[in-house]
Design a protein around this motif. Structure first.
Motif, PDB file in Angstrom:
ATOM      1  N   LEU A 241      -7.168 -12.681 -25.061  1.00 42.71           N
ATOM      2  CA  LEU A 241      -6.660 -12.755 -23.691  1.00 42.71           C
ATOM      3  C   LEU A 241      -5.741 -11.575 -23.387  1.00 42.71           C
ATOM      4  O   LEU A 241      -5.854 -10.901 -22.360  1.00 42.71           O
ATOM      5  N   LEU A 242      -4.839 -11.284 -24.364  1.00 47.84           N
ATOM      6  CA  LEU A 242      -3.896 -10.170 -24.187  1.00 47.84           C
ATOM      7  C   LEU A 242      -4.673  -8.856 -24.035  1.00 47.84           C
ATOM      8  O   LEU A 242      -4.392  -8.034 -23.154  1.00 47.84           O
ATOM      9  N   GLY A 243      -5.690  -8.710 -24.935  1.00 47.59           N
ATOM     10  CA  GLY A 243      -6.501  -7.488 -24.877  1.00 47.59           C
ATOM     11  C   GLY A 243      -7.168  -7.330 -23.525  1.00 47.59           C
ATOM     12  O   GLY A 243      -7.179  -6.257 -22.931  1.00 47.59           O
ATOM     13  N   LEU A 244      -7.666  -8.464 -23.050  1.00 46.16           N
ATOM     14  CA  LEU A 244      -8.332  -8.437 -21.731  1.00 46.16           C
ATOM     15  C   LEU A 244      -7.368  -8.026 -20.630  1.00 46.16           C
ATOM     16  O   LEU A 244      -7.663  -7.177 -19.794  1.00 46.16           O
ATOM     17  N   LEU A 245      -6.152  -8.667 -20.685  1.00 47.07           N
ATOM     18  CA  LEU A 245      -5.149  -8.370 -19.655  1.00 47.07           C
ATOM     19  C   LEU A 245      -4.739  -6.912 -19.699  1.00 47.07           C
ATOM     20  O   LEU A 245      -4.642  -6.229 -18.685  1.00 47.07           O
ATOM     21  N   LEU A 246      -4.508  -6.403 -20.954  1.00 47.33           N
ATOM     22  CA  LEU A 246      -4.117  -4.995 -21.096  1.00 47.33           C
ATOM     23  C   LEU A 246      -5.209  -4.091 -20.565  1.00 47.33           C
ATOM     24  O   LEU A 246      -4.975  -3.144 -19.814  1.00 47.33           O
ATOM     25  N   GLY A 247      -6.430  -4.460 -20.949  1.00 45.97           N
ATOM     26  CA  GLY A 247      -7.586  -3.667 -20.510  1.00 45.97           C
ATOM     27  C   GLY A 247      -7.650  -3.631 -18.994  1.00 45.97           C
ATOM     28  O   GLY A 247      -7.831  -2.584 -18.387  1.00 45.97           O
ATOM     29  N   LEU A 248      -7.425  -4.789 -18.393  1.00 44.53           N
ATOM     30  CA  LEU A 248      -7.487  -4.871 -16.929  1.00 44.53           C
ATOM     31  C   LEU A 248      -6.429  -4.006 -16.287  1.00 44.53           C
ATOM     32  O   LEU A 248      -6.677  -3.273 -15.353  1.00 44.53           O
ATOM     33  N   SER A 249      -5.169  -4.088 -16.844  1.00 43.47           N
ATOM     34  CA  SER A 249      -4.097  -3.327 -16.196  1.00 43.47           C
ATOM     35  C   SER A 249      -4.335  -1.830 -16.373  1.00 43.47           C
ATOM     36  O   SER A 249      -4.054  -1.049 -15.478  1.00 43.47           O
ATOM     37  N   GLN A 250      -4.905  -1.441 -17.563  1.00 39.11           N
ATOM     38  CA  GLN A 250      -5.211  -0.014 -17.722  1.00 39.11           C
ATOM     39  C   GLN A 250      -6.302   0.416 -16.748  1.00 39.11           C
ATOM     40  O   GLN A 250      -6.241   1.464 -16.137  1.00 39.11           O
ATOM     41  N   ALA A 251      -7.297  -0.488 -16.613  1.00 39.30           N
ATOM     42  CA  ALA A 251      -8.388  -0.155 -15.692  1.00 39.30           C
ATOM     43  C   ALA A 251      -7.864  -0.034 -14.274  1.00 39.30           C
ATOM     44  O   ALA A 251      -8.229   0.868 -13.529  1.00 39.30           O
ATOM     45  N   GLN A 252      -6.918  -0.925 -13.906  1.00 43.50           N
ATOM     46  CA  GLN A 252      -6.353  -0.883 -12.556  1.00 43.50           C
ATOM     47  C   GLN A 252      -5.639   0.440 -12.344  1.00 43.50           C
ATOM     48  O   GLN A 252      -5.832   1.118 -11.344  1.00 43.50           O
ATOM     49  N   ALA A 253      -4.783   0.830 -13.379  1.00 43.67           N
ATOM     50  CA  ALA A 253      -4.050   2.092 -13.252  1.00 43.67           C
ATOM     51  C   ALA A 253      -5.023   3.252 -13.149  1.00 43.67           C
ATOM     52  O   ALA A 253      -4.848   4.156 -12.330  1.00 43.67           O
ATOM     53  N   ALA A 254      -6.079   3.205 -13.994  1.00 45.25           N
ATOM     54  CA  ALA A 254      -7.022   4.324 -14.004  1.00 45.25           C
ATOM     55  C   ALA A 254      -7.758   4.435 -12.683  1.00 45.25           C
ATOM     56  O   ALA A 254      -8.167   5.513 -12.275  1.00 45.25           O
ATOM     57  N   SER A 255      -7.914   3.295 -11.985  1.00 43.18           N
ATOM     58  CA  SER A 255      -8.683   3.343 -10.742  1.00 43.18           C
ATOM     59  C   SER A 255      -7.838   3.847  -9.564  1.00 43.18           C
ATOM     60  O   SER A 255      -8.359   4.149  -8.513  1.00 43.18           O
ATOM     61  N   GLU A 256      -6.513   3.905  -9.721  1.00 42.19           N
ATOM     62  CA  GLU A 256      -5.661   4.397  -8.641  1.00 42.19           C
ATOM     63  C   GLU A 256      -5.704   5.918  -8.609  1.00 42.19           C
ATOM     64  O   GLU A 256      -5.703   6.553  -9.654  1.00 42.19           O
ATOM     65  N   PRO A 257      -5.699   6.524  -7.417  1.00 44.04           N
ATOM     66  CA  PRO A 257      -5.659   7.992  -7.374  1.00 44.04           C
ATOM     67  C   PRO A 257      -4.319   8.499  -7.904  1.00 44.04           C
ATOM     68  O   PRO A 257      -3.337   7.762  -7.924  1.00 44.04           O
ATOM     69  N   SER A 258      -4.267   9.764  -8.337  1.00 44.46           N
ATOM     70  CA  SER A 258      -2.999  10.336  -8.797  1.00 44.46           C
ATOM     71  C   SER A 258      -2.046  10.374  -7.598  1.00 44.46           C
ATOM     72  O   SER A 258      -2.499  10.413  -6.442  1.00 44.46           O
ATOM     73  N   PRO A 259      -0.723  10.408  -7.850  1.00 45.21           N
ATOM     74  CA  PRO A 259       0.218  10.493  -6.722  1.00 45.21           C
ATOM     75  C   PRO A 259      -0.070  11.697  -5.827  1.00 45.21           C
ATOM     76  O   PRO A 259       0.045  11.592  -4.598  1.00 45.21           O
ATOM     77  N   THR A 260      -0.448  12.810  -6.427  1.00 36.73           N
ATOM     78  CA  THR A 260      -0.740  14.010  -5.610  1.00 36.73           C
ATOM     79  C   THR A 260      -1.919  13.744  -4.689  1.00 36.73           C
ATOM     80  O   THR A 260      -1.879  14.068  -3.492  1.00 36.73           O
ATOM     81  N   ALA A 261      -2.972  13.131  -5.247  1.00 40.98           N
ATOM     82  CA  ALA A 261      -4.159  12.840  -4.434  1.00 40.98           C
ATOM     83  C   ALA A 261      -3.839  11.805  -3.364  1.00 40.98           C
ATOM     84  O   ALA A 261      -4.279  11.917  -2.210  1.00 40.98           O
ATOM     85  N   LEU A 262      -3.032  10.821  -3.742  1.00 39.04           N
ATOM     86  CA  LEU A 262      -2.661   9.777  -2.784  1.00 39.04           C
ATOM     87  C   LEU A 262      -1.903  10.390  -1.606  1.00 39.04           C
ATOM     88  O   LEU A 262      -2.223  10.137  -0.427  1.00 39.04           O
ATOM     89  N   ALA A 263      -0.900  11.230  -1.939  1.00 41.29           N
ATOM     90  CA  ALA A 263      -0.099  11.860  -0.878  1.00 41.29           C
ATOM     91  C   ALA A 263      -0.992  12.733  -0.008  1.00 41.29           C
ATOM     92  O   ALA A 263      -0.915  12.691   1.231  1.00 41.29           O
ATOM     93  N   SER A 264      -1.836  13.502  -0.643  1.00 40.12           N
ATOM     94  CA  SER A 264      -2.703  14.410   0.112  1.00 40.12           C
ATOM     95  C   SER A 264      -3.617  13.631   1.072  1.00 40.12           C
ATOM     96  O   SER A 264      -3.797  14.009   2.234  1.00 40.12           O
ATOM     97  N   GLY A 265      -4.151  12.514   0.599  1.00 39.72           N
ATOM     98  CA  GLY A 265      -5.015  11.688   1.447  1.00 39.72           C
ATOM     99  C   GLY A 265      -4.271  11.129   2.661  1.00 39.72           C
ATOM    100  O   GLY A 265      -4.871  10.872   3.697  1.00 39.72           O
ATOM    101  N   LEU A 266      -2.973  10.951   2.495  1.00 36.51           N
ATOM    102  CA  LEU A 266      -2.167  10.381   3.586  1.00 36.51           C
ATOM    103  C   LEU A 266      -1.566  11.461   4.486  1.00 36.51           C
ATOM    104  O   LEU A 266      -0.889  11.163   5.472  1.00 36.51           O
ATOM    105  N   GLY A 267      -1.769  12.725   4.103  1.00 35.26           N
ATOM    106  CA  GLY A 267      -1.192  13.829   4.887  1.00 35.26           C
ATOM    107  C   GLY A 267       0.302  13.998   4.643  1.00 35.26           C
ATOM    108  O   GLY A 267       1.027  14.525   5.490  1.00 35.26           O
TER     109      GLY A 267
END
Ligand code: G3P
Ligand code: CA
Length: 375
Positions: free
Chosen positions: A11-37
């Protein structure tokens, strides 16, 4: 190995995996800022270039604009007769001559005055008294500004168009201010990107998607801002204390025995990690694009609060796909510290210094820009 342990580990492995996957799916702060102008990292001129000129006045906002700040920051209030204007404090004592012009009403909140009354006040002379080393005769008699006047300033330089970074200040005092703000921004064409030549340039923050950022400490105001202007980027401001993040210790400043508030706040921490994370999660759930946390300053002072830009905090915020704009920092040692910790922009009273730090030097010196603007 027991079956229960194996199950928990899985369960822990799954949760960790999920949170890493969530982080990996977020754009980098630079890309996020750029997308927002939103420039990255962003230079946010706190109450204008308020180290060198009286806060929230035309001198401070024109200086910040012409130095090249990305955003003009302001604290929004509403006069007795319904005009939106910029002022940080709840009353007029610190930054105006209200005590001599309206002695019986000197302690009244600013919103008990009409705009005509507010316009009679001198919002510049206090600065000359408080900061003789930066005083200028032309600051005497500067006026409190309406939001309309600040918009005019933001639009007034053909070479550089800063955006506006607007805080609903003590919004409980101003029912409906979020709606009033929307109406004003709409009327002035600030809720849709403009399409002029300059709009493609990095100097045209005030013409693009990120031309307005809305900020508030108040959950209720964030929700109202989101309802009124869902398409406009919003920041939830954070600090440790009443109405915001619950502290670890409930000892008050008076009980603490600390010599000043900065020393007291420096020891204030969120109750626990989960409490900090809850506030970030709330910001995300309500549609904010980031947080505006406080910082503890190396030299202390009255802008030094709890350190809410520790690397793990910024990392957590980024993992949720949110940006971090920290307030309010004026010294190079602290610029470096918070950038190393991973923030995406800084509120500063010294736009000239922050621009230099980011290797985006201003086109002219502070003294030259002030002179060009007639101060
Ligand atoms: O809005 C960011 C920062 O300005 C919050 O603190 O008290 O200066 O408005 P304050
Ligand atoms: Ca503010």
């Amino acid at each position: 190995m027991s079956a229960t342990f194996t199950k928990s580990a899985l369960l822990l492995g799954l949760l960790l995996g999920l949170s890493q996957a969530q982080a990996a799916s977020e754009p980098s702060p630079t890309a996020l800022a750029s997308g927002l102008g939103i420039p990255h990292p962003a230079v946010i001129a706190h109450r204008g270039a308020s180290f060198d000129a009286p806060e929230s006045t035309a001198a401070a906002y024109k200086l910040a604009r012409d130095l090249g700040a990305d955003y003009l920051e302001l604290d929004l209030q509403r006069s007795k007769d319904g005009v939106l204007f910029a002022l940080h404090d709840n009353n007029l004592q610190r930054t105006t001559d209200v005590a001599s012009k309206f002695p019986e009403r000197k302690d009244s909140p600013a919103n008990a005055f009409t705009m005509a009354e507010l316009k009679t006040l001198d919002a510049g002379s206090w600065f000359n008294t408080a900061h003789p080393d930066r005083a200028r005769p032309s600051y005497a008699g500067l006026k409190i500004l309406t939001l309309d006047e600040i918009i005019d300033i933001a639009q007034g330089n053909s070479q550089h168009k800063p955006g506006l970074y607007i805080e609903t200040k003590e919004p409980k005092q101003f029912p409906g201010i979020e709606h009033d703000l929307k109406q004003k921004l709409q009327t002035r064409g600030w809720l849709s990107p403009a399409g002029s030549k300059l709009a493609k340039s990095e100097l045209a923050v005030g013409q693009g998607k990120g031309k307005v950022i809305l900020q508030t400490f108040e959950k209720n105001s964030l929700e109202l801002l989101q309802k009124e202007m869902p398409q406009v980027p919003k920041i939830l401001l954070l600090w440790v204390g009443e109405g915001s993040i619950e502290p670890q210790s409930t000892v008050s400043f008076a009980q603490s025995g600390e010599k000043d508030k900065a020393a007291y706040y420096a020891k204030q921490q969120p109750k626990d990690k989960a409490e900090f994370q809850r506030w970030v999660d709330y910001a995300k759930t309500q549609g904010a694009i980031g947080t505006g946390p406080s910082a503890a300053l190396t030299q202390g002072g009255d802008q030094s609060y709890s350190d809410l830009v520790q690397p793990w905090m910024n990392q957590y915020t980024h993992d949720q796909g949110l940006l971090v704009h920290v307030y309010t920092i004026d010294e190079v040692v602290d610029y470096q510290k918070v950038m190393d910790a991973g923030v995406d922009g800084i509120f500063t009273n010294r736009a000239s210094e922050l621009l230099k730090f980011y290797k985006r030097p201003a086109p002219a010196s502070v003294a030259q820009v002030l002179q060009n603007n007639g101060y």
